[in-house]
Each structure stands twice: as C-alpha cells, then as structure tokens.
Design a protein around this motif. Structure first.
Motif, mmCIF file in Angstrom:
data_model
loop_
_atom_site.group_PDB
_atom_site.id
_atom_site.type_symbol
_atom_site.label_atom_id
_atom_site.label_comp_id
_atom_site.label_asym_id
_atom_site.label_seq_id
_atom_site.Cartn_x
_atom_site.Cartn_y
_atom_site.Cartn_z
ATOM 1 N N VAL A 121 0.095 -11.919 -8.026
ATOM 2 C CA VAL A 121 0.759 -11.622 -6.751
ATOM 3 C C VAL A 121 1.623 -10.379 -6.931
ATOM 4 O O VAL A 121 2.488 -10.329 -7.813
ATOM 5 N N SER A 122 1.375 -9.363 -6.109
ATOM 6 C CA SER A 122 2.150 -8.124 -6.183
ATOM 7 C C SER A 122 2.607 -7.713 -4.790
ATOM 8 O O SER A 122 2.208 -8.300 -3.782
ATOM 9 N N GLU A 123 3.418 -6.689 -4.751
ATOM 10 C CA GLU A 123 3.971 -6.188 -3.485
ATOM 11 C C GLU A 123 3.680 -4.701 -3.351
ATOM 12 O O GLU A 123 3.691 -3.963 -4.335
ATOM 13 N N VAL A 124 3.420 -4.270 -2.148
ATOM 14 C CA VAL A 124 3.237 -2.845 -1.874
ATOM 15 C C VAL A 124 4.604 -2.163 -1.923
ATOM 16 O O VAL A 124 5.516 -2.519 -1.182
ATOM 17 N N VAL A 125 4.728 -1.170 -2.814
ATOM 18 C CA VAL A 125 5.989 -0.449 -2.967
ATOM 19 C C VAL A 125 6.028 0.784 -2.069
ATOM 20 O O VAL A 125 7.061 1.118 -1.473
ATOM 21 N N LEU A 126 4.885 1.463 -1.966
ATOM 22 C CA LEU A 126 4.835 2.713 -1.214
ATOM 23 C C LEU A 126 3.414 2.953 -0.727
ATOM 24 O O LEU A 126 2.446 2.620 -1.418
ATOM 25 N N ILE A 127 3.298 3.524 0.461
ATOM 26 C CA ILE A 127 2.013 4.009 0.972
ATOM 27 C C ILE A 127 2.228 5.460 1.377
ATOM 28 O O ILE A 127 3.146 5.777 2.148
ATOM 29 N N SER A 128 1.393 6.361 0.835
ATOM 30 C CA SER A 128 1.606 7.778 1.110
ATOM 31 C C SER A 128 0.281 8.507 1.204
ATOM 32 O O SER A 128 -0.793 7.956 0.909
ATOM 33 N N HIS A 129 0.341 9.781 1.644
ATOM 34 C CA HIS A 129 -0.807 10.678 1.674
ATOM 35 C C HIS A 129 -0.480 11.910 0.835
ATOM 36 O O HIS A 129 0.693 12.271 0.670
ATOM 37 N N LYS A 130 -1.499 12.574 0.317
ATOM 38 C CA LYS A 130 -1.281 13.722 -0.549
ATOM 39 C C LYS A 130 -1.338 15.058 0.192
ATOM 40 O O LYS A 130 -1.084 16.098 -0.391
ATOM 41 N N PRO A 187 -6.651 -3.086 4.466
ATOM 42 C CA PRO A 187 -6.351 -3.024 5.906
ATOM 43 C C PRO A 187 -5.534 -1.784 6.263
ATOM 44 O O PRO A 187 -4.581 -1.422 5.565
ATOM 45 N N GLN A 188 -5.921 -1.152 7.343
ATOM 46 C CA GLN A 188 -5.231 0.064 7.775
ATOM 47 C C GLN A 188 -3.797 -0.217 8.189
ATOM 48 O O GLN A 188 -2.955 0.687 8.155
ATOM 49 N N ASP A 189 -3.507 -1.465 8.571
ATOM 50 C CA ASP A 189 -2.137 -1.793 8.967
ATOM 51 C C ASP A 189 -1.309 -2.361 7.815
ATOM 52 O O ASP A 189 -0.212 -2.886 8.022
ATOM 53 N N LEU A 190 -1.827 -2.232 6.594
ATOM 54 C CA LEU A 190 -1.055 -2.644 5.428
ATOM 55 C C LEU A 190 0.244 -1.847 5.387
ATOM 56 O O LEU A 190 0.250 -0.631 5.622
ATOM 57 N N ALA A 191 1.352 -2.514 5.058
ATOM 58 C CA ALA A 191 2.662 -1.856 5.124
ATOM 59 C C ALA A 191 3.444 -2.099 3.835
ATOM 60 O O ALA A 191 3.165 -3.032 3.065
ATOM 61 N N ILE A 192 4.429 -1.238 3.612
ATOM 62 C CA ILE A 192 5.344 -1.410 2.491
ATOM 63 C C ILE A 192 5.991 -2.793 2.594
ATOM 64 O O ILE A 192 6.440 -3.202 3.663
ATOM 65 N N GLY A 193 6.020 -3.502 1.479
ATOM 66 C CA GLY A 193 6.584 -4.852 1.464
ATOM 67 C C GLY A 193 5.553 -5.953 1.596
ATOM 68 O O GLY A 193 5.850 -7.116 1.304
ATOM 69 N N ASP A 194 4.332 -5.600 2.029
ATOM 70 C CA ASP A 194 3.271 -6.607 2.119
ATOM 71 C C ASP A 194 2.839 -7.027 0.716
ATOM 72 O O ASP A 194 2.960 -6.274 -0.254
ATOM 73 N N ARG A 195 2.285 -8.213 0.650
ATOM 74 C CA ARG A 195 1.812 -8.721 -0.623
ATOM 75 C C ARG A 195 0.315 -8.461 -0.806
ATOM 76 O O ARG A 195 -0.457 -8.521 0.153
ATOM 77 N N MET A 196 -0.057 -8.184 -2.058
ATOM 78 C CA MET A 196 -1.452 -8.039 -2.457
ATOM 79 C C MET A 196 -1.755 -9.145 -3.457
ATOM 80 O O MET A 196 -0.999 -9.353 -4.409
ATOM 81 N N TYR A 197 -2.860 -9.846 -3.223
ATOM 82 C CA TYR A 197 -3.257 -10.950 -4.097
ATOM 83 C C TYR A 197 -4.490 -10.516 -4.888
ATOM 84 O O TYR A 197 -5.555 -10.280 -4.316
ATOM 85 N N TRP A 198 -4.328 -10.386 -6.193
ATOM 86 C CA TRP A 198 -5.398 -9.957 -7.090
ATOM 87 C C TRP A 198 -6.056 -11.216 -7.634
ATOM 88 O O TRP A 198 -5.447 -11.974 -8.398
ATOM 89 N N LEU A 199 -7.281 -11.465 -7.241
ATOM 90 C CA LEU A 199 -7.967 -12.689 -7.627
ATOM 91 C C LEU A 199 -8.608 -12.543 -9.016
ATOM 92 O O LEU A 199 -8.802 -11.437 -9.509
ATOM 93 N N THR A 200 -8.913 -13.659 -9.622
ATOM 94 C CA THR A 200 -9.606 -13.704 -10.922
ATOM 95 C C THR A 200 -8.804 -12.975 -12.000
ATOM 96 O O THR A 200 -9.346 -12.205 -12.785
ATOM 97 N N THR A 201 -7.522 -13.243 -12.060
ATOM 98 C CA THR A 201 -6.640 -12.522 -12.988
ATOM 99 C C THR A 201 -5.974 -13.449 -14.009
ATOM 100 O O THR A 201 -4.895 -13.141 -14.515
ATOM 101 N N GLY A 202 -6.609 -14.560 -14.330
ATOM 102 C CA GLY A 202 -6.005 -15.484 -15.283
ATOM 103 C C GLY A 202 -6.068 -15.014 -16.722
ATOM 104 O O GLY A 202 -5.251 -15.412 -17.550
ATOM 105 N N ALA A 203 -7.045 -14.146 -17.032
ATOM 106 C CA ALA A 203 -7.256 -13.722 -18.421
ATOM 107 C C ALA A 203 -6.881 -12.254 -18.625
ATOM 108 O O ALA A 203 -7.092 -11.423 -17.742
#
Length: 391
Positions: A281-290, A354-370
């Motif tokens: 379980v992680s959190e979006v810290v920043l979304i930016s463009h280059k 998702p295009q509406d993903l925002a700073i503070g949203d959570r990202m769930y990385w599956l299959t990460t037990g190992a």
C-alpha cells in the motif's frame, strides 16, 4: 484508453480478501505491505498436493517474516538458508537442523563451521575452493553441486552466470568431494525466477540425468538427490499457467529422465508461495508533467526501488497496480520518492492509471509478498525500511 491493460482485483484476489486488507490498511501511514498468511498456507498446500513426493524447502530470502516462518514450521516445511542470519531466524521457531539446507554457494568458513556445529549437514557448492573448505569445516557432510542451466532468458528474473558451474566441472567437483571425505549427494539447478517456459525444466533435468549416469558409470558415485530450486511463477501483470500444469509436465520430464526410480526431489519455492499473498500500500506524493505540452504524467509514489521494489529494475517484474479511482486511464511514468534518478519503476512499459488520480490517493501494488521487505533499504534518504503486517 483501450490499449492499456485493465487490471481487475478479482484476477488476483478474492474480493472479500482484498477488502479485508484495505480495511486493515485504512488508517495506517504508507508505505507498507500486508501479507495474508492464509494464502501462504494455501500456496504451500497446493505445492505439496501437486508434488507429493518432493521435499519442500522454503527459500527464506523471499520473506523471512516471523509469522511466515512459524506457519511453515507448523506445516513441517524445510528451509533453504542463505546466511547465518537466516539460520538464526529459522532456528528461533524450533526448526531442527535436519530440515535446513545451506543453499548459498558463496559462504564464509566461520559460517559453515557455525552451521555444522548446530547440526546442518546439507550444503550447496559450485567451486573447488568451496568444496575444499567444506571438507575441512563440515567434514562428512552431504554436498550437492549447482550447475549452470541453459539460457534462461525466458525467466522474468534470470539467475544465470553468478551461480553454478558447467556440467564438466560439476562432475569433477563431486569426484573431489568424495575423495575429501564429503558425501557427493546430488545436483541442483535453477531455471530462473518467475520462469514462464516449462520446457526450461526439461533441459535442466536432462543435463542432471546425464551427470547421474556418467558419475555412476565412470566414477562409481551414485547420487541420490536433485534440487530443482525455485522458478515457479507468481501472478504479476501477465498471469501465468496454474501450478498443476507446471507439475504435470515437470513430473513427466522426471519420469522420462529417470524411468526406473526417481531420485529424492527437493523444491525451493519462495516467490510462488509468498508473492500472491501480499499487497503493498502506497500513496501518491506528486503528479507532474515534464513540459507544458506533455500529455504523459509522472506519478511519484512514496515507495520505490529502494523501499522494496528493486525487482522493477529494467522493468523486469511488472506488478499489478490498482487504485480507488474508476475513471478513464491515461499514460504515466511511475517513480519513487528518492533523489536518485534510478528510482523509476516503469517508464518504457506504459502503465495506464486513472486520469483523475490525485495527490494523496492510494496505490495498491498486488502480488508483492515476496522480495519486497527483504530488498528494502535501511535508510536511503532517511526513509525507514518497508513496514510489514501479517493477517
């Protein structure tokens, strides 16, 4: 955007189990990984079901969490150990040393002496210097030699080159082992972690069978065991075939190569037992463009290569990622939080989030037990090691 791979939680977890993990994780600060030990138990039982004749040695390096070691100890599993530190962890759970293999071919004399003093008598090797050291530090022990297998580029995480030796050298090492008072016990191989090509096992098994026959005919050495390592895959972004399919074909290869009687078979699963049980379980810290004209977003999470996701190196392991947002998907680069430019998980393989993903949203990385907690740095940029919880 239809060209992005749509990730459905149901393809990886029962929805009720995923919701249980999310509920448990709801108020905890990210990043962390949650391991559902019931899934670990199911994966272990499945391995013993399809390989009922094999001795299962859990590869502790995949995840040495105390609840996992305790669970597998209760199931009478054996343990593949890579260091004195892993041995200490396993013995703390009451595992007897006859259920331990020192599977690392690179080891210090003082550690071998410590293993031997505690009662370990099964050691891997792949070099003359190591065989001679084992004869002195662990006299009379059983030794198995690891061979280099054919090209294993079909594995997502290849393990060739560093470990093992050519078959001709393996022959010589086992003869040397016997002459030095060791017991030449068997041959080991590893077809590569997350191996998708079942045929890789056939090539390796045939190499081993040839060595068995030559050693018996030419040197009078009758080997007793094949250690087939790990390699069984977990379900990452691209799902794999069921373990039953792997077992059917591998067992067929074994009987073809050893038609009269199978040797003792050791399996060393790590990833396949643990990965499917974990959600990071992680959190979006920043979304930016280059640039002002860029459509592609950079999504920075509070977890990265140095906090457990090193297997994204060269984008080798592609973890399924889901969020709570349900909108249309858009292209993105996914990177970690540290001030190292190598801390980019996915740039060339185009993930759609998702295009509406925002700073503070959570990202769930599956299959990460190992290979997440064990690969997490201690304090790079001051970030603490990845926290782990067990249900």
């Amino acid at each position: 955007m239809s060209h992005f791979k749509t990730i459905e939680v149901a393809d990886y977890y029962e929805q009720s189990r995923f919701e249980r993990i999310k509920q448990f994780a709801a108020n905890k600060p990210t990043p962390f990984v949650v391991i559902d030990t019931a899934i670990v138990a199911e994966q272990y039982d499945e391995m013993t079901k399809y390989f009922p004749f094999a001795h299962i040695y859990y590869a502790v390096k995949a995840n040495p969490g105390a609840p996992i070691l305790q669970l597998l100890q209760q199931k009478q599993a054996n343990f593949d150990i890579a260091s004195i530190y892993e041995l200490d962890a396993v013995l703390a759970h009451g595992v007897s040393c006859d259920r331990v293999s020192f599977g690392n071919t690179i080891k210090k004399r003082k550690d071998v002496e410590a293993f031997y003093e505690r009662g370990v008598r099964l050691f891997a090797s792949d070099s003359e210097a190591d065989i001679r050291m084992l004869a002195e530090a662990a006299p009379g022990s059983r030794v198995y030699v690891r061979i280099l297998t054919a090209d294993n580029d079909t594995a997502d995480w290849p393990l060739s080159r560093k470990f093992g030796c050519q078959a001709e050298m393996a022959y010589d090492l086992l003869v040397l082992a016997q002459s030095l008072g060791l017991t030449p016990y068997g041959i080991s191989f590893h077809v590569g972690s997350q191996q998708r090509d079942i045929g890789a096992w056939q090539i390796a098994i045939n190499q081993v069978a040839n060595l068995f026959a030559r050693l018996k005919a030419d040197a009078g050495i009758e080997l007793a065991m094949i250690n087939m390592g790990g390699g069984f895959p977990a379900n990452y972004l691209d799902k794999t075939q069921a373990l039953a399919r792997y077992a059917d074909e591998i067992i067929s290869y074994l009987h073809q190569a050893f038609p009269n009687k199978l040797p003792e078979i050791i399996l060393e699963p790590g990833r396949s037992l643990i990965s499917n049980a974990g959600v990071l379980v992680s959190e979006v810290v920043l979304i930016s463009h280059k640039s002002n004209a860029a459509n592609e977003r950079w999504v920075f999470a509070d977890v990265g290569k140095f906090s457990g996701l090193i297997e994204t190196l060269d984008e080798a392991i592609k973890f399924p990622i889901v969020t709570d947002k349900q909108g249309p998907l858009g292209a993105c680069v996914i990177a970690g939080p540290t001030c190292d430019s190598a801390d980019i998980m996915y740039e060339h393989y185009r993930y759609g989030l998702p295009q509406d993903l925002a700073i503070g949203d959570r990202m769930y990385w599956l299959t990460t037990g190992a290979y997440t907690t064990t690969y997490s740095a201690v304090c790079f940029n001051g970030f603490p090691p990845l926290k782990d919880y067990y249900l």
